[in-house]
Each structure stands twice: as structure tokens, then as C-alpha cells.
Design a protein around this motif. Structure first.
Motif, short mmCIF file in Angstrom:
data_model
loop_
_atom_site.label_atom_id
_atom_site.label_comp_id
_atom_site.label_asym_id
_atom_site.label_seq_id
_atom_site.Cartn_x
_atom_site.Cartn_y
_atom_site.Cartn_z
N GLY A 1 4.96 10.43 -22.19
CA GLY A 1 4.65 10.89 -20.86
C GLY A 1 3.34 10.43 -20.29
N GLY A 2 2.48 9.85 -21.10
CA GLY A 2 1.19 9.40 -20.60
C GLY A 2 0.85 8.05 -21.18
N TYR B 1 -1.31 -6.46 -32.40
CA TYR B 1 -1.14 -5.40 -33.38
C TYR B 1 -0.70 -4.11 -32.70
CZ TYR B 1 -4.16 -8.33 -36.32
OH TYR B 1 -4.70 -9.37 -37.04
N CYS B 2 0.19 -3.37 -33.37
CA CYS B 2 0.43 -2.00 -32.94
C CYS B 2 -0.29 -1.08 -33.91
CB CYS B 2 1.91 -1.68 -32.87
SG CYS B 2 2.76 -1.62 -34.46
N ALA B 3 -0.58 0.13 -33.43
CA ALA B 3 -1.30 1.09 -34.24
C ALA B 3 -0.92 2.50 -33.81
CB ALA B 3 -2.81 0.89 -34.09
N ALA B 4 -1.08 3.44 -34.73
CA ALA B 4 -0.72 4.83 -34.49
C ALA B 4 -1.95 5.73 -34.57
CB ALA B 4 0.32 5.29 -35.50
N SER B 5 -2.02 6.68 -33.65
CA SER B 5 -3.16 7.59 -33.58
C SER B 5 -2.68 8.99 -33.22
CB SER B 5 -4.13 7.10 -32.51
OG SER B 5 -5.16 8.04 -32.28
N SER B 6 -3.49 9.97 -33.56
CA SER B 6 -3.15 11.35 -33.18
C SER B 6 -3.50 11.64 -31.72
CB SER B 6 -3.87 12.34 -34.10
OG SER B 6 -5.27 12.14 -34.04
N VAL B 7 -4.23 10.71 -31.10
CA VAL B 7 -4.61 10.88 -29.70
C VAL B 7 -4.40 9.57 -28.95
CG1 VAL B 7 -6.31 12.68 -30.17
CG2 VAL B 7 -7.02 10.29 -30.18
N VAL B 8 -4.22 9.69 -27.64
CA VAL B 8 -4.15 8.49 -26.80
C VAL B 8 -5.59 7.99 -26.65
CG1 VAL B 8 -3.56 7.55 -24.55
CG2 VAL B 8 -2.13 9.33 -25.58
N ALA B 9 -5.85 6.81 -27.17
CA ALA B 9 -7.23 6.35 -27.24
C ALA B 9 -7.31 4.85 -27.05
CB ALA B 9 -7.83 6.72 -28.59
N GLY B 10 -8.47 4.43 -26.59
CA GLY B 10 -8.74 3.01 -26.43
C GLY B 10 -9.68 2.47 -27.48
N ASN C 1 7.17 10.82 -33.05
CA ASN C 1 6.78 11.41 -31.76
C ASN C 1 5.53 12.28 -31.87
OD1 ASN C 1 7.91 13.56 -33.03
ND2 ASN C 1 9.51 13.91 -31.53
N ASN C 2 4.98 12.42 -33.05
CA ASN C 2 3.69 13.11 -33.22
C ASN C 2 2.51 12.18 -33.00
OD1 ASN C 2 4.93 15.50 -33.81
ND2 ASN C 2 4.49 15.45 -36.00
N TYR C 3 2.77 10.90 -32.85
CA TYR C 3 1.71 9.91 -32.76
C TYR C 3 1.71 9.18 -31.44
CZ TYR C 3 0.58 10.39 -37.68
OH TYR C 3 0.16 10.87 -38.88
N ALA C 4 0.51 9.05 -30.87
CA ALA C 4 0.32 8.08 -29.81
C ALA C 4 0.35 6.69 -30.44
CB ALA C 4 -1.01 8.31 -29.12
#
Length: 122
Positions: free
Chosen positions: A56-57, A95-104, A30-33
Motif C-alpha cells: 500500500g505504500g 539488488y532486492c532486499a527485505a526490511s521491517s520498515v519502508v526505508a531508503g 507480507n511482513n517485510y517491506a
């Protein structure tokens, strides 16, 4: 060691649906977008949609709006991509991927799965 494992791809007819799953391990989920991307043969990888760590976003690309829905279940360390009304042009490796921010932007993603093939027949 961080691992993202996608599943749920396959062969589907035009107009059909698929739900992709991506299970994460080795991270505090839950720390990752989380984002979904796809890459068709001969094309660059394309961003589809991302969801915040809290769920939530969300952020949808124009390609994904209306037919694709992202969701996540943090207790299961899993993110989903529901794909409806599939078209032959949706054929790609997803592909899925993990980021510290919601990004495109794929450069902002730290961890990637190995991908799952989706093929839509006409």
C-alpha cells in the motif's frame, strides 16, 4: 533460511525496458517491506525504491521516479521492478532486499539477494 533471488536482468538497448523479479523464501513475505538498490562499477550502492509489506505504500528515490515502478505479489512471494526508457547510466547490478520498515537506507535492510546484472547499450 532466508533467500532472495533476483532474475530478469540482461542486455538491453537504450530506450528499452526490463522487468526484474525477486522471489523470497524463508520469510513471511507480507511482513517485510521490499526495496530495490543498484550498484554501478566503482560506485556505492544506491537506493531506488521500496514498497510496504501490504503493497500500500511506496517510496521512490529521485533516480527511480518516472521510469521505474515497483510492485509486489504477496501470494507469489515476489517483488518486481519495471524499468522503462533505460539509459546507459542505468547499467549496474540490481539488488532486492527485505526490511521491517519502508526505508531508503541500506543499513535498515536485513536480507539481500545476490543481484542481477543490467547492461544498457548505447
Amino acid at each position: 533460511q532466508v533467500q532472495l533471488v533476483e532474475s530478469g536482468g540482461g542486455l538491453v538497448q537504450t530506450g528499452g525496458s526490463l522487468r526484474l523479479s525477486c522471489v523470497a523464501s524463508g520469510v513471511t513475505f507480507n511482513n517485510y517491506a521490499m526495496g530495490w538498490f543498484r550498484q554501478a562499477p566503482g560506485q556505492e550502492r544506491e537506493f531506488l525504491v521500496a514498497i510496504a509489506g501490504s503493497g500500500g505504500g511506496t517510496y521512490y528515490s529521485d533516480s527511480a521516479k518516472g521510469r521505474f515502478t515497483i510492485s509486489r505479489h504477496n501470494a507469489k512471494n515476489t517483488v518486481y521492478l519495471q524499468m522503462n526508457s533505460l539509459k546507459p547510466e542505468d547499467t549496474a547490478v540490481y539488488y532486492c532486499a527485505a526490511s521491517s520498515v519502508v526505508a531508503g537506507t541500506e543499513q535498515l535492510y536485513d536480507y539481500w539477494g545476490q543481484g542481477t546484472q543490467v547492461t544498457v547499450s548505447s
